[in-house]
Design a protein around this motif. Structure first.
Motif, mmCIF file in Angstrom:
data_model
loop_
_atom_site.group_PDB
_atom_site.id
_atom_site.type_symbol
_atom_site.label_atom_id
_atom_site.label_comp_id
_atom_site.label_asym_id
_atom_site.label_seq_id
_atom_site.Cartn_x
_atom_site.Cartn_y
_atom_site.Cartn_z
ATOM 1 N N GLY A 54 14.393 -6.808 -23.741
ATOM 2 C CA GLY A 54 13.953 -5.420 -23.839
ATOM 3 C C GLY A 54 12.684 -5.213 -24.642
ATOM 4 N N LEU A 55 11.826 -6.252 -24.752
ATOM 5 C CA LEU A 55 10.607 -6.116 -25.550
ATOM 6 C C LEU A 55 9.738 -4.963 -25.071
ATOM 7 C CD1 LEU A 55 8.697 -7.155 -27.755
ATOM 8 C CD2 LEU A 55 7.704 -8.711 -26.063
ATOM 9 N N LYS A 69 17.916 -3.042 -17.124
ATOM 10 C CA LYS A 69 19.132 -3.133 -17.937
ATOM 11 C C LYS A 69 18.880 -4.140 -19.063
ATOM 12 C CE LYS A 69 22.407 -1.975 -14.250
ATOM 13 N NZ LYS A 69 23.610 -2.423 -13.491
ATOM 14 N N PRO A 70 18.224 -3.717 -20.141
ATOM 15 C CA PRO A 70 17.926 -4.643 -21.235
ATOM 16 C C PRO A 70 19.201 -5.246 -21.808
ATOM 17 C CG PRO A 70 17.597 -2.359 -21.916
ATOM 18 C CD PRO A 70 17.783 -2.344 -20.438
ATOM 19 N N GLN A 71 19.147 -6.518 -22.104
ATOM 20 C CA GLN A 71 20.332 -7.230 -22.597
ATOM 21 C C GLN A 71 20.496 -7.126 -24.104
ATOM 22 O OE1 GLN A 71 22.669 -8.642 -20.370
ATOM 23 N NE2 GLN A 71 21.340 -7.269 -19.194
ATOM 24 N N ALA A 72 19.501 -6.588 -24.787
ATOM 25 C CA ALA A 72 19.577 -6.432 -26.237
ATOM 26 C C ALA A 72 19.430 -4.961 -26.616
ATOM 27 C CB ALA A 72 18.483 -7.252 -26.924
ATOM 28 N N TYR A 73 19.916 -4.616 -27.793
ATOM 29 C CA TYR A 73 19.568 -3.338 -28.397
ATOM 30 C C TYR A 73 18.145 -3.465 -28.910
ATOM 31 C CZ TYR A 73 24.413 -1.792 -28.031
ATOM 32 O OH TYR A 73 25.634 -1.406 -27.546
ATOM 33 N N PHE A 74 17.350 -2.409 -28.772
ATOM 34 C CA PHE A 74 15.928 -2.540 -29.064
ATOM 35 C C PHE A 74 15.401 -1.321 -29.813
ATOM 36 C CE2 PHE A 74 16.458 -0.606 -24.916
ATOM 37 C CZ PHE A 74 15.583 0.488 -24.943
ATOM 38 N N THR A 75 14.450 -1.558 -30.698
ATOM 39 C CA THR A 75 13.735 -0.508 -31.404
ATOM 40 C C THR A 75 12.583 -1.156 -32.148
ATOM 41 O OG1 THR A 75 13.949 1.391 -32.917
ATOM 42 C CG2 THR A 75 15.135 -0.622 -33.511
ATOM 43 N N LYS A 76 11.941 -0.395 -33.005
ATOM 44 C CA LYS A 76 10.935 -0.964 -33.889
ATOM 45 C C LYS A 76 11.240 -0.514 -35.316
ATOM 46 C CE LYS A 76 7.642 2.681 -32.587
ATOM 47 N NZ LYS A 76 6.336 2.956 -31.932
ATOM 48 N N MET A 77 10.711 -1.248 -36.281
ATOM 49 C CA MET A 77 10.959 -0.964 -37.685
ATOM 50 C C MET A 77 9.632 -0.668 -38.375
ATOM 51 S SD MET A 77 14.006 -3.549 -38.907
ATOM 52 C CE MET A 77 12.982 -5.020 -39.086
ATOM 53 N N LEU A 349 14.971 -6.700 -31.875
ATOM 54 C CA LEU A 349 15.841 -6.942 -30.729
ATOM 55 C C LEU A 349 17.140 -7.542 -31.249
ATOM 56 C CD1 LEU A 349 13.126 -8.496 -28.410
ATOM 57 C CD2 LEU A 349 14.249 -6.293 -28.031
ATOM 58 N N ALA A 350 18.266 -6.946 -30.856
ATOM 59 C CA ALA A 350 19.586 -7.404 -31.303
ATOM 60 C C ALA A 350 20.396 -7.812 -30.076
ATOM 61 C CB ALA A 350 20.311 -6.296 -32.073
ATOM 62 N N LYS A 360 20.848 -1.026 -25.497
ATOM 63 C CA LYS A 360 20.160 0.251 -25.301
ATOM 64 C C LYS A 360 19.275 0.495 -26.521
ATOM 65 C CE LYS A 360 23.923 3.069 -27.209
ATOM 66 N NZ LYS A 360 24.849 4.193 -26.952
ATOM 67 N N GLU A 361 18.555 1.595 -26.495
ATOM 68 C CA GLU A 361 17.617 1.886 -27.582
ATOM 69 C C GLU A 361 18.346 2.324 -28.843
ATOM 70 O OE1 GLU A 361 13.381 4.225 -28.310
ATOM 71 O OE2 GLU A 361 14.674 4.797 -26.611
ATOM 72 N N LEU A 362 17.922 1.789 -29.968
ATOM 73 C CA LEU A 362 18.381 2.233 -31.280
ATOM 74 C C LEU A 362 17.379 3.220 -31.847
ATOM 75 C CD1 LEU A 362 19.332 -1.248 -32.831
ATOM 76 C CD2 LEU A 362 20.951 0.496 -32.007
ATOM 77 N N ASP A 363 17.790 3.999 -32.816
ATOM 78 C CA ASP A 363 16.864 4.886 -33.510
ATOM 79 C C ASP A 363 15.788 4.057 -34.206
ATOM 80 O OD1 ASP A 363 18.347 7.102 -32.772
ATOM 81 O OD2 ASP A 363 19.471 7.179 -34.655
ATOM 82 N N LEU A 364 14.610 4.653 -34.360
ATOM 83 C CA LEU A 364 13.548 4.025 -35.143
ATOM 84 C C LEU A 364 14.085 3.708 -36.537
ATOM 85 C CD1 LEU A 364 10.495 3.355 -35.717
ATOM 86 C CD2 LEU A 364 10.302 5.739 -36.487
ATOM 87 N N ARG A 365 13.857 2.484 -36.996
ATOM 88 C CA ARG A 365 14.291 2.093 -38.341
ATOM 89 C C ARG A 365 13.155 2.389 -39.311
ATOM 90 N NH1 ARG A 365 18.952 2.521 -36.411
ATOM 91 N NH2 ARG A 365 19.560 2.277 -38.626
ATOM 92 N N LYS A 366 13.432 3.209 -40.308
ATOM 93 C CA LYS A 366 12.385 3.682 -41.212
ATOM 94 C C LYS A 366 12.132 2.763 -42.393
ATOM 95 C CE LYS A 366 12.938 8.467 -39.784
ATOM 96 N NZ LYS A 366 13.224 9.868 -40.193
ATOM 97 N N THR A 367 12.852 1.640 -42.426
ATOM 98 C CA THR A 367 12.584 0.583 -43.400
ATOM 99 C C THR A 367 13.076 -0.734 -42.823
ATOM 100 O OG1 THR A 367 13.167 -0.349 -45.564
ATOM 101 C CG2 THR A 367 14.719 1.211 -44.615
ATOM 102 N N PHE A 368 12.374 -1.813 -43.129
ATOM 103 C CA PHE A 368 12.842 -3.137 -42.723
ATOM 104 C C PHE A 368 14.224 -3.435 -43.293
ATOM 105 C CE2 PHE A 368 8.330 -5.245 -42.393
ATOM 106 C CZ PHE A 368 7.974 -4.326 -41.429
ATOM 107 N N SER A 369 14.581 -2.774 -44.391
ATOM 108 C CA SER A 369 15.852 -3.050 -45.067
ATOM 109 C C SER A 369 17.064 -2.684 -44.230
ATOM 110 C CB SER A 369 15.914 -2.310 -46.410
ATOM 111 O OG SER A 369 14.963 -2.821 -47.309
ATOM 112 N N ASP A 370 16.863 -1.922 -43.153
ATOM 113 C CA ASP A 370 17.989 -1.635 -42.262
ATOM 114 C C ASP A 370 18.568 -2.932 -41.689
ATOM 115 O OD1 ASP A 370 17.476 0.999 -42.761
ATOM 116 O OD2 ASP A 370 17.039 1.561 -40.690
ATOM 117 N N LEU A 371 17.725 -3.925 -41.486
ATOM 118 C CA LEU A 371 18.222 -5.203 -40.978
ATOM 119 C C LEU A 371 19.144 -5.853 -42.007
ATOM 120 C CD1 LEU A 371 16.170 -7.893 -39.067
ATOM 121 C CD2 LEU A 371 17.909 -8.524 -40.733
#
Length: 395
Positions: A54-55, A69-77, A349-350, A360-371
């Motif tokens: 899902g890049l 049909k992306p196989q990973a959950y996807f967003t950007k941080m 990508l998860a 599917k799409e995740l919400d935008l992560r507002k900090t890298f620390s969400d990982l």
């Protein structure tokens, strides 16, 4: 129901940004886009496996089709810390917030610092500029042999490196000088992230060769990270590549050294066949060191495609209760001016075989620390002060 994974594998594609961050102008970065500009320069990237994950669903990349049909959950941080260097990015990924940036010295180090090194070592300093380690060794190695001077250089990261020919300057002496440099650069006005001893051997520019006696003197993280919480909880926290150096071995239960991106992938795939409980943490530095800083978009694109080609081996060796998290630590747009990192969003990508219906799409992560918060949440260890887990969103 919240998923639980026995193993989480964090893969950091060093410097693979995915477009200008909202605060990029504060870092003197304008119209920067590592992935987008590489794809443009190459006339499209061939990354079918990252496409499948899902890049291009995060942000369309030329040559990389958007997955139906992306196989990973996807967003950007988005990075929140006050820096765009490697240590800052990785420390934030593992739950820290850095409000005072590490110092970088794009014009070389101040005269007063060089004088201190010369006074302590009894040797003249030559170099004192940003440079590739192999190039400055070839440029100044013969002068060092003739004069006994120390080769001091830096990079776009917060680092002071000393290259020394082992046949002239004994390792013990080099290490002692580096330890002194570490002590005098911990605080303002220098605030350097790492001091690195870079020994080499050889008699001429054409025969100089680095040895395996490199030694890093890093700052320790100023607080416990998710890695520490995993280790304290009796779980594995396995560092692959330069992760141990970035965290000065804090929170590491096992360290695996690598020589290149492909060696890193080899070591990572081998590790996937082992039985462990916890996290593996891989850094693939070639993207940054060999192509980003050297402003080589074609080589960078080739390296991205080579990484993509190894992913089927990763998928084949993952277990049902594994989670793969692919991300980056900052940008380094090889089409931008200068040689510095660039302030960008990073992809996330998860992927897990448990995701039977894909992602599917995740919400935008507002900090890298969400990982890091997600890793801590999964293993039920102490949560970091910063970051919000997205574990509940993985279904």
């Amino acid at each position: 129901m919240k998923m639980a994974f026995k193993r989480i594998h964090v893969v950091v594609m060093d410097s693979v940004g995915i477009g200008e961050a909202p605060d990029a102008a504060q870092f003197d970065d304008f119209d920067v886009d590592t992935l987008g500009h590489i794809a443009r320069e190459k006339g499209g990237l061939k990354m079918p496996n990252m496409a499948m994950l899902g890049l291009s669903n995060i942000r369309e990349i030329q040559g990389v089709p958007v997955a139906d049909k992306p196989q990973a959950y996807f967003t950007k941080m988005q990075e929140t810390s006050a820096g765009k260097d490697t240590m800052t990015g990785h420390w934030e990924i593992m739950g820290l917030y850095i409000d005072t940036p590490f110092r970088v010295f794009p014009d070389g180090f101040p005269d007063e610092l060089i004088q201190k090194i010369e006074d302590f070592s009894g040797r003249k300093v030559i170099g004192n500029k940003p440079a590739s380690g192999t190039e400055i060794m070839e440029e100044l190695g013969e002068e060092q042999l003739a004069t006994g001077a120390l080769i001091v250089y830096t990079s776009a990261d917060s680092v002071l490196q000393i290259a020394a020919n082992e046949e002239l300057i004994p390792l013990e002496e080099l290490y002692r000088i580096c330890e002194y440099c570490r002590e005098i650069t911990r605080d303002e006005p220098y605030m350097l992230g790492r001091i690195i001893a870079r020994p080499f051997v050889g008699k001429t520019a054409k025969t100089f060769e680095r040895t395996s006696n490199r030694h890093d003197y890093a700052l320790k993280p100023f607080d416990k990270t998710v890695m520490d919480h995993l280790k304290d909880g009796g779980l594995d926290s396995i560092a692959i590549g330069k992760i141990s150096d970035i965290f000065d071995d804090e929170g590491v239960t096992r360290s695996i050294r690598t020589k290149s991106n492909m060696d890193g992938m080899d070591k990572f795939i081998d590790l996937l066949t082992e039985d462990f409980h916890g996290m593996s943490f891989l850094n693939l530095v070639d993207f940054d060191a060999l192509f980003g800083h050297r402003r080589d978009p074609i080589g960078y694109g080739d390296a991205l495609e080579a990484f993509d080609a190894r992913l089927p081996e990763v998928f084949a060796n993952m277990q049902e209760d594994d989670l793969l998290l692919i991300t980056a630590d900052h940008g380094n747009d090889p089409t931008y001016r200068g040689t510095d990192h660039t302030r960008e969003y990073v992809p996330l990508l998860a992927y897990s075989k448990q995701f039977k219906d894909g992602g599917k799409e995740l919400d935008l992560r507002k900090t890298f620390s969400d990982l890091g918060a997600t890793v801590a949440d999964n293993f039920k260890v102490k949560m970091p002060e910063y970051g919000t887990s997205f574990l509940n969103d993985l279904k």
